[in-house]
Write a protein that holds these residues in place. Structure first.
Motif, PDB file in Angstrom:
ATOM      1  N   UNK A   1      35.500 -23.314   0.810  1.00 34.96           N
ATOM      2  CA  UNK A   1      35.748 -22.610  -0.444  1.00 34.96           C
ATOM      3  C   UNK A   1      34.489 -22.557  -1.301  1.00 34.96           C
ATOM      4  N   UNK A   2      33.840 -23.682  -1.479  1.00 34.55           N
ATOM      5  CA  UNK A   2      32.613 -23.722  -2.288  1.00 34.55           C
ATOM      6  C   UNK A   2      31.522 -22.875  -1.640  1.00 34.55           C
TER       7      UNK A   2
ATOM      8  N   UNK B   1      28.457 -17.781  -1.980  1.00 35.82           N
ATOM      9  CA  UNK B   1      28.045 -16.538  -1.328  1.00 35.82           C
ATOM     10  C   UNK B   1      28.467 -15.315  -2.136  1.00 35.82           C
ATOM     11  N   UNK B   2      29.735 -15.259  -2.544  1.00 30.30           N
ATOM     12  CA  UNK B   2      30.245 -14.090  -3.272  1.00 30.30           C
ATOM     13  C   UNK B   2      29.707 -14.065  -4.698  1.00 30.30           C
ATOM     14  N   UNK B   3      29.559 -15.241  -5.307  1.00 32.42           N
ATOM     15  CA  UNK B   3      29.019 -15.297  -6.665  1.00 32.42           C
ATOM     16  C   UNK B   3      27.606 -14.762  -6.743  1.00 32.42           C
TER      17      UNK B   3
ATOM     18  N   UNK C   1      40.689 -17.051  -1.035  1.00 31.64           N
ATOM     19  CA  UNK C   1      40.787 -17.703  -2.337  1.00 31.64           C
ATOM     20  C   UNK C   1      39.545 -17.450  -3.176  1.00 31.64           C
ATOM     21  N   UNK C   2      38.366 -17.596  -2.566  1.00 32.87           N
ATOM     22  CA  UNK C   2      37.111 -17.385  -3.293  1.00 32.87           C
ATOM     23  C   UNK C   2      36.939 -15.926  -3.692  1.00 32.87           C
TER      24      UNK C   2
ATOM     25  N   UNK D   1      35.155 -22.319 -10.465  1.00 36.07           N
ATOM     26  CA  UNK D   1      35.419 -23.405  -9.516  1.00 36.07           C
ATOM     27  C   UNK D   1      35.913 -24.650 -10.236  1.00 36.07           C
ATOM     28  N   UNK D   2      35.293 -24.977 -11.377  1.00 36.33           N
ATOM     29  CA  UNK D   2      35.738 -26.130 -12.167  1.00 36.33           C
ATOM     30  C   UNK D   2      37.192 -25.962 -12.589  1.00 36.33           C
ATOM     31  N   UNK D   3      37.559 -24.743 -13.009  1.00 35.08           N
ATOM     32  CA  UNK D   3      38.938 -24.485 -13.423  1.00 35.08           C
ATOM     33  C   UNK D   3      39.907 -24.706 -12.269  1.00 35.08           C
TER      34      UNK D   3
END
Length: 444
Positions: free
Chosen positions: A50-51, A56-58, A230-231, A267-269
């Motif tokens: 996920x990270x 990658x997408x960010x 998800x990401x 991600x933190x959320x």
């Protein structure tokens, strides 16, 4: 390439823009799906891919959509039209640009139904109705009644009115101000919940569950597929909301740095939600295998009801959920509102009125089928919109143009690998998400 520079609203500050984008990304996927997938796919075994996909997408899609919007100072319709203009195919570009705009409107309409549920439950924590049922069966019956055709009209219309009043105040006075208030408050409320849950007996088992790494699950294709979904959907790359927010951004802003902050806080959320929900379930010995609306409106209220100080916890929890949902709803409605402004030459308030009327009528009609409605949009329209935006920016626009737009506001040029990674990895990923979603019945 022509742009819409005249009379364009803008964000007043860097953090106003970032918080608005974080608000668009932080939504129900973080709260009712991420914890479930962490639980189902091996805790840390899911977090690792996920990270990776968030990074990658960010650093590809999010940067691209922000830059594309800022470059053209417009929504998807004119942005796609501008990209195709040099080839004499502006009308084709504009027609393709309607896909993410209509997708954003349709998604906003479906989300309006969900926000009606959340609004009712949030107010119900104050009146006592949310925690009134005695068991899971009663919660299920109450939710089923609310989620049926025409089962929640007043609360749904109320949520939409709140959203439109904020949007009518404009980019700076409405969207930016709402983000500056709602997002910090959301994070504060969830931190309070996380601290509270940490002191409950049995919570430690939930933490072990979250951070365990199961080699078999890590090697499973399903873990990577659903981590990608998800990401992808959590970061709101769909060729509409992120693009339109980028169009309100100053040329002085460093977009790659802003995109990094959006990805980080999103991600933190999601992790915060997992740190609240999974340990809370562990305190009762329950396994988290139920995602979606059932988790939020049936199983969690039943759990919270039995916890010490349950009413206060319910108030904090549903207030935080309402804030997260409202910032996402604002973002989803902004692209169609901006398009109505651009194409019908209306001022903001009448444009909001037009979209509000459509939103009220259609959202009331789809209450009984909203799940199917949202599934179709997430499977087909969102990845298609993201893929089309990627094609326009990286394949139709010239390389020199893309580099210039991405590097505006930066002291040093962004990595030379950005464009090839976006062209040959990110854009294909959008269509891989589309194909996998069709094959598996949705991965978002």
């Amino acid at each position: 390439m022509s742009t819409n520079q005249h009379n364009r609203e803008s964000f007043g500050s860097r953090w106003g823009f970032i918080l608005a984008c974080i608000g668009s990304a932080v939504g129900m996927g973080n709260i009712w799906m991420f914890p479930t997938r962490v639980s189902l796919y091996g805790g840390g075994s899911f977090l690792i891919p996920y990270i990776f996909f968030v990074a990658l997408i960010g650093f590809t899609g999010v940067i691209a959509e922000m830059s594309f919007g800022r470059a053209t100072r417009s929504g998807p319709v004119d942005a796609f039209g501008c990209a195709c203009e040099a080839n004499g195919k502006r009308k084709l570009g504009e027609a393709l640009g309607m896909i993410p705009v209509l997708g954003s409107l349709a998604m906003a309409i479906g989300y309006t139904v969900v926000m009606g549920w959340i609004f009712k439950y949030a107010i119900g924590t104050l009146t006592g109705s949310t925690l009134a049922p005695d068991n899971v069966e009663e919660y299920g019956n109450a939710f089923g009644s609310m989620a049926s055709a025409f089962g929640n009209n007043g609360w749904q219309i109320g949520a939409l009115i709140i959203c439109m009043l904020i949007l009518m105040l404009g980019v700076g006075g409405g969207i930016e101000r709402a983000g500056k208030i709602m997002m910090p408050l959301f994070f504060c409320l969830f931190v309070i919940l996380a601290v509270y849950v940490a002191f409950q007996p049995g919570a430690i088992d939930g933490y072990r569950y979250i951070f365990r790494v199961d080699p078999e699950m890590l090697a499973s294709p399903s873990t990577w597929i659903f981590a990608l979904g998800q990401a992808f959907f959590s970061l709101s790359v769909a060729g509409n909301g992120t693009l339109i927010y980028g169009s309100y951004l100053s040329d002085k802003e460093n977009i790659p740095a802003s995109a990094a902050k959006v990805a980080l806080f999103d991600t933190i959320a999601a992790v915060l939600a997992a740190l609240v929900i999974i340990p809370a379930m562990a305190t009762t010995g329950a396994q988290l295998n139920q995602g979606g609306p059932g988790l939020l409106f049936i199983f969690l209220p039943n759990l919270i009801r039995s916890m010490p100080g349950g009413r206060i916890i319910a108030i904090i929890f549903f207030a935080a959920v309402f804030l997260a949902g409202m910032t996402s709803l604002i973002n989803l409605y902004e692209a169609p509102i901006a398009t109505v402004q651009e194409k019908l030459h209306l001022s903001r308030v009448p444009a909001c009125g037009v979209i509000a009327v459509i939103g009220i009528i259609v959202s009331l009609l789809i209450q009984g089928i909203v799940s199917t409605w949202m599934d179709i949009l997430s499977i087909y329209i969102c990845p298609l919109g993201a893929g089309l935006a990627g094609i326009m920016f990286f394949w139709v626009c010239k390389k020199s143009y893309v580099e210039k737009q991405v590097n505006k506001g930066r002291e040093r040029k962004f990595t030379k690998y950005f464009i090839p990674v976006c062209k040959y990895i990110y854009v294909p990923i959008c269509f891989i998400v589309l194909i996998l979603g069709i094959a598996l019945g949705g991965i978002g």
